[in-house]
Enzyme design. Sequence first.
Site, PDB file in Angstrom:
ATOM      1  N   ASP A 149      30.917  -5.952  28.079  1.00 14.26           N
ATOM      2  CA  ASP A 149      29.690  -6.719  28.332  1.00 14.26           C
ATOM      3  C   ASP A 149      29.902  -7.799  29.395  1.00 14.26           C
ATOM      4  O   ASP A 149      29.499  -8.957  29.219  1.00 14.26           O
ATOM      5  CB  ASP A 149      29.173  -7.371  27.043  1.00 14.26           C
ATOM      6  CG  ASP A 149      28.830  -6.355  25.961  1.00 14.26           C
ATOM      7  OD1 ASP A 149      28.616  -5.183  26.289  1.00 14.26           O
ATOM      8  OD2 ASP A 149      28.784  -6.742  24.774  1.00 14.26           O
ATOM      9  N   CYS A 189      27.550   0.838  26.390  1.00 17.21           N
ATOM     10  CA  CYS A 189      28.977   1.163  26.466  1.00 17.21           C
ATOM     11  C   CYS A 189      29.291   2.629  26.173  1.00 17.21           C
ATOM     12  O   CYS A 189      30.149   3.221  26.842  1.00 17.21           O
ATOM     13  CB  CYS A 189      29.775   0.253  25.548  1.00 17.21           C
ATOM     14  SG  CYS A 189      28.992  -0.168  24.006  1.00 17.21           S
ATOM     15  N   LYS A 202      38.631  -0.348  22.255  1.00 20.16           N
ATOM     16  CA  LYS A 202      37.669   0.458  21.506  1.00 20.16           C
ATOM     17  C   LYS A 202      37.470   1.831  22.140  1.00 20.16           C
ATOM     18  O   LYS A 202      37.635   2.019  23.354  1.00 20.16           O
ATOM     19  CB  LYS A 202      36.344  -0.276  21.376  1.00 20.16           C
ATOM     20  CG  LYS A 202      35.423  -0.221  22.574  1.00 20.16           C
ATOM     21  CD  LYS A 202      34.094  -0.871  22.210  1.00 20.16           C
ATOM     22  CE  LYS A 202      33.062  -0.670  23.306  1.00 20.16           C
ATOM     23  NZ  LYS A 202      31.764  -1.286  22.977  1.00 20.16           N
ATOM     24  N   HIS A 250      34.573   4.319  20.836  1.00 20.34           N
ATOM     25  CA  HIS A 250      33.104   4.351  20.852  1.00 20.34           C
ATOM     26  C   HIS A 250      32.512   5.643  21.409  1.00 20.34           C
ATOM     27  O   HIS A 250      31.450   5.647  22.035  1.00 20.34           O
ATOM     28  CB  HIS A 250      32.547   3.150  21.625  1.00 20.34           C
ATOM     29  CG  HIS A 250      31.217   2.698  21.111  1.00 20.34           C
ATOM     30  ND1 HIS A 250      30.467   1.709  21.710  1.00 20.34           N
ATOM     31  CD2 HIS A 250      30.486   3.112  20.045  1.00 20.34           C
ATOM     32  CE1 HIS A 250      29.347   1.528  21.053  1.00 20.34           C
ATOM     33  NE2 HIS A 250      29.327   2.371  20.031  1.00 20.34           N
ATOM     34  N   ASP A 266      31.973  -2.708  31.529  1.00 13.93           N
ATOM     35  CA  ASP A 266      31.447  -1.444  31.006  1.00 13.93           C
ATOM     36  C   ASP A 266      29.932  -1.418  31.011  1.00 13.93           C
ATOM     37  O   ASP A 266      29.311  -0.366  30.967  1.00 13.93           O
ATOM     38  CB  ASP A 266      32.004  -1.153  29.602  1.00 13.93           C
ATOM     39  CG  ASP A 266      31.507  -2.106  28.532  1.00 13.93           C
ATOM     40  OD1 ASP A 266      30.982  -3.194  28.866  1.00 13.93           O
ATOM     41  OD2 ASP A 266      31.652  -1.788  27.335  1.00 13.93           O
ATOM     42  N   ASN A 267      29.325  -2.583  31.062  1.00 11.28           N
ATOM     43  CA  ASN A 267      27.886  -2.785  31.279  1.00 11.28           C
ATOM     44  C   ASN A 267      27.686  -4.280  31.447  1.00 11.28           C
ATOM     45  O   ASN A 267      28.640  -5.057  31.359  1.00 11.28           O
ATOM     46  CB  ASN A 267      27.035  -2.224  30.125  1.00 11.28           C
ATOM     47  CG  ASN A 267      27.526  -2.572  28.741  1.00 11.28           C
ATOM     48  OD1 ASN A 267      27.935  -1.708  27.974  1.00 11.28           O
ATOM     49  ND2 ASN A 267      27.526  -3.854  28.393  1.00 11.28           N
TER      50      ASN A 267
END
Length: 495
Positions: free
Chosen positions: A30, A67, A121, A123, A274-275
């Site tokens: 983020d 993500c 992570k 995900h 990642d975003n």
Amino acid sequence: MAIVVLAIIVIVLSVHKTKPPHIVFILAEDLGWNDVGWNNPNVKTPVLNRLAAEGVVFNWTYVQPMCTPTRAALMTGYYPFTIGMQHQTIWNLQKSGLPLELKLLPEKLQEVGYITHNIGKWHLGHCSWDYTPTMRGFDSHYGPLTGGITHYGKMSTEKCGLSTTNLGYDFRDDTGVVQDTETYATIMYVERAIKIISEHYPSYPLYLQISLDIPGTVLEVPPEFEAKYSHIPDERTRKYYGILSLMDEVVGNITTALNLAGLSKDTLLVFMGDNGAMSNEAGSNWPLRGSVGTLFEGAVRVPAFVNGELIKQKGYVNNGLIHIVDWHSTLLSLAGIKPERSIDGINMWETISNNKRSPRTELVYNIDNDNISSSAAIRIDDYKLITGNTDMLYPCRLASNSDGWYTFENESFDAFRSQTPNESLPLPRDFTYLFNIRDDPEERNNTAELYPEIVDRLRARLDVHRKRLEEPIDSTLDPAGDPSNYGGVWTPGWC
């Protein structure tokens, strides 16, 4: 003639003997546009600033709005809407994952001798062990399988699709559970990264993927990093800036480890978000519009750079268009692997290394034909079209809580709605936005009514892409995966 033939043989042999580079790929959780020192001088990120200045800064790098789709795009080289990964994200109780028939980036790299490690992570699915990292091309995995954890307690932090009764512990070392520890997760990540780097045998190429859990939205920070910003009265900003300084130190520790191990000369370091930031709570995408999970630039245009001696032209800002799918093709090409022609990614190495003109003139932000909240967005050259609902997280969040411009000075607020059974929700609005994204990167001037012919042209192109749209993966939430069934730990094996 004999001399020419000999020269050709020497050239061919030298090409085949070229050693593939080590690759360290860091995804920051983020990470907002305004969360790095080269975009915001108030943020103390001297290591990242130096690495970026010595390498190549990407001014127009795009990822997916959330993500899971971003990781799916990197792992496969396909736009998520073509592989069923376009709808929101993978929730903790969701009984599906990244389709198993797809061969992922680490699997392809393994085939040419790479040692592959995933830290942080995952995900991309965890209801079955088949979906997990060590079954999908990674030689090791260290971190959570779900979408996010608290930094100290390692508890899942999902906000949409999960009630508080489903909170569970999530931290794995390969398939085993790491015993509960109060060590800050990011510190654990960098310790493992240093161990992997220091023990790596240099003759084998290394692919080390690190998904940092910071900056994220969990405002927990070691006190010594918060103290760097003691002059800032606002607690949220002070803690968040402290987290950014921790991120900077972590990356510095990784690069130091590469130097000490003698690997840095042959390593390509990639760093990006990642975003965008969940800017209503933590982080800032300023001056870009929107929060994570939207189709606005603040969710998808992220800070990014590369660093390494492989790069021929350094110390500049690249203004070419690059999408996360392109990194799949680029990394494969660097490893000596020819990417499949069917994927969406483009080999960008000449753009990255030599500042050549980017071959990408178009990108699809997403296409989702959801029955309640459909949406799509595309950019061609300088024009961007958004149609449908701009917020991919409906009904957990309404567009009115995510489509603005947020800075650190704004008061934080919880944008997610508490839902009750049979609650009557307002249907999402069907928006049409047209922006000239070069002239109006902040997306403040909707020109859809002024240029209907451009809207029609971009809609037609979206319709062409829509022919490749796959049904989204199963989004059913299954209580069989509740961590209370597994001693309070998120555990695969229930689908």
